[in-house]
Design a protein around this motif. Sequence first.
Motif, PDB file in Angstrom:
ATOM      1  N   ASN A 127       0.806  -1.223   0.000  1.00  0.00           N
ATOM      2  CA  ASN A 127       0.000   0.000   0.000  1.00  0.00           C
ATOM      3  C   ASN A 127       0.840   1.274   0.000  1.00  0.00           C
ATOM      4  O   ASN A 127       0.315   2.369   0.166  1.00  0.00           O
ATOM      5  CB  ASN A 127      -0.951   0.001   1.197  1.00  0.00           C
ATOM      6  CG  ASN A 127      -0.199  -0.109   2.509  1.00  0.00           C
ATOM      7  OD1 ASN A 127       0.971   0.265   2.603  1.00  0.00           O
ATOM      8  ND2 ASN A 127      -0.851  -0.623   3.527  1.00  0.00           N
ATOM      9  N   GLY A 147     -11.445  -5.184   2.222  1.00  0.00           N
ATOM     10  CA  GLY A 147     -10.730  -5.244   3.496  1.00  0.00           C
ATOM     11  C   GLY A 147      -9.256  -4.929   3.408  1.00  0.00           C
ATOM     12  O   GLY A 147      -8.480  -5.311   4.276  1.00  0.00           O
ATOM     13  N   LEU A 148      -8.847  -4.226   2.363  1.00  0.00           N
ATOM     14  CA  LEU A 148      -7.418  -3.954   2.213  1.00  0.00           C
ATOM     15  C   LEU A 148      -7.038  -2.521   2.565  1.00  0.00           C
ATOM     16  O   LEU A 148      -5.893  -2.122   2.411  1.00  0.00           O
ATOM     17  CB  LEU A 148      -6.964  -4.300   0.790  1.00  0.00           C
ATOM     18  CG  LEU A 148      -7.085  -5.793   0.426  1.00  0.00           C
ATOM     19  CD1 LEU A 148      -6.582  -6.050  -0.991  1.00  0.00           C
ATOM     20  CD2 LEU A 148      -6.329  -6.668   1.416  1.00  0.00           C
ATOM     21  N   LYS A 192      -8.897   0.607   1.720  1.00  0.00           N
ATOM     22  CA  LYS A 192      -9.278   1.736   0.859  1.00  0.00           C
ATOM     23  C   LYS A 192     -10.063   2.787   1.650  1.00  0.00           C
ATOM     24  O   LYS A 192      -9.754   3.963   1.612  1.00  0.00           O
ATOM     25  CB  LYS A 192     -10.143   1.253  -0.320  1.00  0.00           C
ATOM     26  CG  LYS A 192      -9.475   0.198  -1.178  1.00  0.00           C
ATOM     27  CD  LYS A 192     -10.352  -0.219  -2.332  1.00  0.00           C
ATOM     28  CE  LYS A 192     -11.640  -0.925  -1.907  1.00  0.00           C
ATOM     29  NZ  LYS A 192     -11.425  -2.224  -1.244  1.00  0.00           N
ATOM     30  N   GLU A 212      -7.969  -8.519  11.634  1.00  0.00           N
ATOM     31  CA  GLU A 212      -8.211  -7.817  12.897  1.00  0.00           C
ATOM     32  C   GLU A 212      -9.274  -8.524  13.723  1.00  0.00           C
ATOM     33  O   GLU A 212      -9.157  -8.630  14.940  1.00  0.00           O
ATOM     34  CB  GLU A 212      -8.672  -6.381  12.619  1.00  0.00           C
ATOM     35  CG  GLU A 212      -7.567  -5.495  12.106  1.00  0.00           C
ATOM     36  CD  GLU A 212      -8.015  -4.051  11.914  1.00  0.00           C
ATOM     37  OE1 GLU A 212      -7.162  -3.167  12.023  1.00  0.00           O
ATOM     38  OE2 GLU A 212      -9.210  -3.815  11.653  1.00  0.00           O
TER      39      GLU A 212
HETATM   40  P1  ADP Z   1     -11.665  -1.648   2.320  1.00  0.00           P
HETATM   41  O1  ADP Z   1     -12.330  -0.326   2.307  1.00  0.00           O
HETATM   42  O2  ADP Z   1     -10.545  -1.753   1.347  1.00  0.00           O
HETATM   43  O3  ADP Z   1     -12.611  -2.786   2.221  1.00  0.00           O
HETATM   44  P2  ADP Z   1     -11.028  -0.892   5.023  1.00  0.00           P
HETATM   45  O4  ADP Z   1     -10.369   0.415   4.793  1.00  0.00           O
HETATM   46  O5  ADP Z   1     -12.415  -0.888   5.541  1.00  0.00           O
HETATM   47  O6  ADP Z   1     -10.944  -1.801   3.717  1.00  0.00           O
HETATM   48  O7  ADP Z   1     -10.093  -1.739   5.992  1.00  0.00           O
HETATM   49  C1  ADP Z   1     -10.553  -2.835   6.743  1.00  0.00           C
HETATM   50  C2  ADP Z   1      -9.984  -2.767   8.134  1.00  0.00           C
HETATM   51  O8  ADP Z   1      -8.579  -2.973   8.087  1.00  0.00           O
HETATM   52  C3  ADP Z   1     -10.188  -1.431   8.810  1.00  0.00           C
HETATM   53  O9  ADP Z   1     -10.470  -1.646  10.162  1.00  0.00           O
HETATM   54  C4  ADP Z   1      -8.866  -0.730   8.642  1.00  0.00           C
HETATM   55  O10 ADP Z   1      -8.613   0.165   9.690  1.00  0.00           O
HETATM   56  C5  ADP Z   1      -7.890  -1.868   8.644  1.00  0.00           C
HETATM   57  N1  ADP Z   1      -6.717  -1.613   7.816  1.00  0.00           N
HETATM   58  C6  ADP Z   1      -6.641  -1.771   6.484  1.00  0.00           C
HETATM   59  N2  ADP Z   1      -5.413  -1.456   6.034  1.00  0.00           N
HETATM   60  C7  ADP Z   1      -4.709  -1.068   7.110  1.00  0.00           C
HETATM   61  C8  ADP Z   1      -3.363  -0.627   7.304  1.00  0.00           C
HETATM   62  N3  ADP Z   1      -2.498  -0.536   6.300  1.00  0.00           N
HETATM   63  N4  ADP Z   1      -2.983  -0.319   8.560  1.00  0.00           N
HETATM   64  C9  ADP Z   1      -3.832  -0.434   9.591  1.00  0.00           C
HETATM   65  N5  ADP Z   1      -5.104  -0.858   9.481  1.00  0.00           N
HETATM   66  C10 ADP Z   1      -5.544  -1.181   8.268  1.00  0.00           C
END
Ligand code: ADP
Length: 468
Positions: A142, A170-171, A173, A332
Amino acid sequence: MNDQLSLEIEEGAELQSVWSEALARVEPRIGREAVESWLKDTTPFSLEGGVFTLNTPNATAKTWIEKKYARSLATVLTDLRGAETQVHVIARPGAKPGKDGARKEKQHQPARPARPAPSALFAPLPLNEKYTFENYVVGQSNRFAYAAANAVADSPGRGYNPLFIYGGVGLGKTHLLQAIGHALKLREPNARVAYVSGETFTSHFITSLREHREEEFRRTYRGVDIWLVDDIQFIADKTSTKEEFFHTFNELYLTNRQIVLASDRPPRELRLMEDRLRTRLESGLMVEIGEPDLETRVAILQKRAALEGCEVSPEVLYHIAHSVTNNIRVLEAAFIRMLALASLTRSPVTAELAAKALSAFVQEGRMTNISLLAIRHAVCQHFKVTEADLTSARRDRQTCLARQVAMYLMRQLSRSSLVEIGGMFGGKSHSTVLYACEKLEKDLKADKDLESTVRTLRGRIAATPGEG
Ligand code: ADP
Ligand code: MG
């Protein structure tokens, strides 16, 4: 001497014609897109002493034009006038061109024209306070997206516009998108930061049509300083909605407001994209977030442990990070599950405990989508609807009920995220799933038969060997 001076001070109409000609000549050099986006709203202000002064609508445009196009413009103007000409850019919205325009304008400060208040009906979504840059762990997968998001937060509307972030569920975004919003709010508390999802946009737009409040909708959406649109794959695949999205996008883009979009796929795979919008997106910056490597996953858990205020050995962190690879939300959740188990059983957090928590997790289907399929299958059989019906837009009573029951059971039995569950129904948003679950829960309380049906179904699914 005097003659030459007066020749240099050109009056409004002439100024305008020099400028129009300059625009026509500069287009082949810098491209039509640049002229349309940056120079069209710029007005010639004065021409004095070999300096051609341009007035732009805002400071962002000023910086950008100075950096990118001033030189080409100067060359073109020099050619055109047959005299060495330099380009100077100012940002004084509303200032009248003319010889003494500059002097007059200095007296009353420009400021932005007052904007009408945004409408509560079309309010953006709140930001999650956890989703900040500080809480974001940077790794190989990332790094680029993080750097781009930071750059955008530092100078919105200037460099990377639009910024398009894409990657799997869950990555991170949403986290990055909101981090931009937080950073900007912190620096400029009055900035209008609008975070919405593709689905919010769609539903706001539909509401505006239904209630004849299109004007209010447009005013609100087009008055933002930074537009963060999450999950744009959920913008309804309907011509009117897509058109409106395009117009909003364009309006903001052409007035140099920052736009950041997130999606689970790149623009070329988005159905909603018309060519003209896709070209715009692809001319901005596109960054992909990939699956985090082991080190990043461990670092994320470390940060999470620190946030929870507990100490967990690296061995345990590695154990968990090894088992969940492709979704940070699940990673998490597995970690939190383990902490809960430790606290419930008052046992120390060891690798064995982690293994135990993880195996329960796997059995619940939390780490795969297999049980989601099993649930959907069982519900379809019971309600005598096809799986295609369930993922379609059908709204008859039976299909709606089956859909709600399936979502509800998925939420109870699989504990997959709402987004993942929505994905099983043709990409319904998390709020749609949540709403369906809450509705069914209410209905179950009022309807004994329904309650018994769902209970039986749940028992049957839970007892199905091998499927879950
Ligand atoms: P997406 O929108 O890509 O589906 P999210 O932004 O909702 O993913 O991320 C999912 C969870 O993982 C959230 O709780 C987020 O805080 C956590 N998370 C994702 N990437 C990171 C990162 N690089 N560092 C810390 N927490 C992260
Ligand atoms: Mg998201």
